[in-house]
Design a protein around this motif. Structure first.
Motif, short mmCIF file in Angstrom:
data_model
loop_
_atom_site.label_atom_id
_atom_site.label_comp_id
_atom_site.label_asym_id
_atom_site.label_seq_id
_atom_site.Cartn_x
_atom_site.Cartn_y
_atom_site.Cartn_z
N LEU A 115 1.03 -1.25 0.03
CA LEU A 115 0.10 -0.06 0.07
C LEU A 115 0.87 1.21 -0.12
N VAL A 116 0.61 2.25 -0.76
CA VAL A 116 1.26 3.52 -1.11
C VAL A 116 0.18 4.45 -0.20
N VAL A 117 0.83 5.07 0.88
CA VAL A 117 0.09 5.94 1.61
C VAL A 117 0.77 7.30 1.86
N ARG A 118 0.09 8.24 1.65
CA ARG A 118 0.70 9.67 1.80
C ARG A 118 -0.37 10.44 2.83
N TYR A 119 0.17 11.23 3.33
CA TYR A 119 -0.38 12.24 4.51
C TYR A 119 -0.03 13.69 4.79
N ALA A 120 -1.10 14.48 4.79
CA ALA A 120 -0.56 15.77 5.39
C ALA A 120 0.20 16.11 6.26
N PRO B 94 5.05 11.69 4.00
CA PRO B 94 4.15 12.96 3.86
C PRO B 94 4.25 13.40 2.46
N ALA B 95 2.88 14.45 2.23
CA ALA B 95 2.96 15.06 0.81
C ALA B 95 1.95 16.03 1.23
N ASP B 96 2.17 17.19 0.28
CA ASP B 96 1.08 18.34 0.39
C ASP B 96 -0.13 17.70 -0.31
N ASP B 97 -1.25 18.49 0.11
CA ASP B 97 -2.42 17.88 -0.40
C ASP B 97 -2.74 17.80 -1.90
N ASP B 98 -2.48 18.90 -2.67
CA ASP B 98 -2.40 18.98 -4.03
C ASP B 98 -2.05 17.86 -4.63
N SER B 99 -0.58 17.47 -4.33
CA SER B 99 0.08 16.53 -5.13
C SER B 99 -0.14 15.08 -4.61
N LEU C 242 -8.78 20.93 1.40
CA LEU C 242 -9.54 20.61 -0.24
C LEU C 242 -9.14 21.63 -1.12
N PRO C 243 -8.97 21.30 -2.42
CA PRO C 243 -8.75 22.37 -3.23
C PRO C 243 -9.81 23.03 -3.73
N GLY C 244 -9.77 24.22 -3.90
CA GLY C 244 -10.89 25.26 -4.41
C GLY C 244 -11.06 25.10 -5.73
N PRO C 245 -12.23 25.91 -6.31
CA PRO C 245 -12.56 25.89 -7.67
C PRO C 245 -11.24 26.89 -8.39
N PRO C 246 -11.05 26.47 -9.52
CA PRO C 246 -11.68 25.88 -10.62
C PRO C 246 -11.60 24.31 -10.52
N ASP C 247 -10.59 24.00 -10.05
CA ASP C 247 -9.96 22.56 -10.18
C ASP C 247 -10.75 21.57 -9.33
N GLY C 248 -10.88 21.74 -8.15
CA GLY C 248 -11.63 21.03 -7.22
C GLY C 248 -11.20 19.67 -6.98
N GLU D 295 -14.55 27.70 9.86
CA GLU D 295 -13.32 28.15 9.32
C GLU D 295 -12.32 27.26 8.89
N ALA D 296 -11.64 27.39 7.75
CA ALA D 296 -10.88 26.24 7.25
C ALA D 296 -9.57 27.02 6.99
N PRO D 297 -8.76 26.98 7.85
CA PRO D 297 -7.55 27.55 8.04
C PRO D 297 -6.58 26.83 7.18
N ARG D 298 -5.69 27.27 6.44
CA ARG D 298 -4.60 26.62 5.54
C ARG D 298 -3.75 25.75 6.35
N THR D 299 -3.30 24.50 5.87
CA THR D 299 -2.40 23.61 6.51
C THR D 299 -1.05 24.34 6.88
N ASP D 300 -0.69 25.34 6.30
CA ASP D 300 0.57 25.87 6.53
C ASP D 300 0.43 27.09 7.58
N GLY D 301 -0.65 26.99 8.20
CA GLY D 301 -0.95 28.03 9.12
C GLY D 301 -2.17 28.91 9.09
N PRO D 302 -2.84 29.11 10.16
CA PRO D 302 -4.37 29.81 10.05
C PRO D 302 -3.97 31.32 9.66
N ARG D 303 -4.88 31.68 9.08
CA ARG D 303 -4.72 33.41 8.78
C ARG D 303 -5.59 34.03 10.00
#
Length: 305
Positions: free
Chosen positions: A88-93, A121-126, A144-150, A289-297
């Motif tokens: 099994l190949v598993v990646r995680y944020a 580990p891996a960033d969410d998009d990749s 989760l990736p936002g529009p337009p890609d989703g 609220e959905a803070p970014r994983t690289d730090g909340p705004r």
């Protein structure tokens, strides 16, 4: 070739027919067809029986080896289809490994010790892109990736939990005695973040241990997701945050196409079982609220005066 092996083992066409449940005529026809295909005699008569020629003996020996390999392949395939073996190949944020993924992998291996795990580990998009391409079997993502890609086509998401952010304060901070801290009370504080450009000190690589050490040194405060807290530094206190209480939804990403490794579903169950107690496992109706994983705004009021 299996008919030839039966004749060689039984010493006669009649014995082979009885063993296989065929008529002697059918056995003789099968051997004759094999001799035509190979272009050489495979059996020779000896009294009332037969014995293999050198070519017949060679072919029978290889047939036994092939039969053994086929049986081994069938067993291996059955184990794979049952999720007992394979890889099994598993990646995680980053920030979700120690608190969620590692305990889940331990649960999986306890019941399926022969399943090999490629974990990293891996960033969410990749990670999502690799799941869609079939390079990753399962990914744990926290943004989760936002529009337009989703979410990429061919990927489905399973909600695991809502990971609440906690305020990490120096042990001597004026608010350290509180059990819960309002977010706006922290607006003027110097911030330490694992990636947010607006912070006074930015720690790259999601190194939450370094973030805690900087907080303990009195260089600022931080908001850290609960899964990323890990071992607590003795010089910090961790407090709940409200008004608002920022969270990051944690999802497992899997392929929708059939044919994936069956153990993926076992790992998904293990992830659900590994969710820390007291965590909200329900999918939120709407993110608070959905803070970014690289730090909340965190909004900051303009300096007074």
């Amino acid at each position: 070739m299996w008919v030839l092996c039966a004749v060689v083992a039984g010493g006669s066409v009649t014995a082979a027919a009885a063993r296989l449940g065929y008529t002697p005529s059918a056995v003789s026809q099968q051997v004759a067809a094999l001799e035509r295909q190979t272009g050489t005699a495979l059996l020779e008569r000896v009294g009332r029986g037969v014995r293999p020629t050198a070519a017949g003996r060679l072919l029978a020996e290889h047939a036994v080896l092939i039969g053994r390999q086929i049986a081994e392949a069938e067993t291996a395939l059955a184990d794979l289809c049952a999720g007992r073996t394979g890889r099994l190949v598993v990646r995680y944020a980053p920030g979700s490994g120690a608190g969620l993924v590692v305990p889940a992998v331990a649960l999986l291996r306890a019941g399926h010790p022969d399943v090999r795990i490629d974990l990293g580990p891996a960033d969410d998009d990749s990670a999502l892109a690799d799941v869609a391409r079939g390079l990753v079997d399962l990914a744990v993502v926290t943004r989760l990736p936002g529009p337009p890609d989703g979410v990429p086509d061919g990927v489905r998401l399973e909600h695991l939990m809502d990971d609440a952010y906690r305020a990490v304060l120096p042990a001597g901070h004026p608010l350290a005695a509180r059990r819960v801290v309002d977010l706006d009370e922290l607006a003027r504080e110097p911030w330490i973040s694992s990636g947010e450009p607006g912070a006074e000190i930015v720690v790259t690589g999601e190194d939450q241990a370094a973030v805690q050490s900087l907080v303990a040194a009195g260089l600022g405060i931080a908001l850290v997701p609960q899964l990323g807290l890990g071992t607590r530094h003795p010089g910090v206190v961790v407090r709940r945050v409200r008004n608002p209480g920022p969270v990051r939804p944690v999802h497992a990403a899997l392929r929708t196409a059939p044919g994936g490794h069956p153990a993926v579903l076992f790992l998904l169950d293990a992830l659900r079982d590994a969710v820390p107690r007291g965590t909200d496992r329900r999918a939120p109706r709407r993110p608070v609220e959905a803070p970014r994983t690289d730090g909340p705004r965190v909004p900051r009021p303009a300096p007074a005066g």
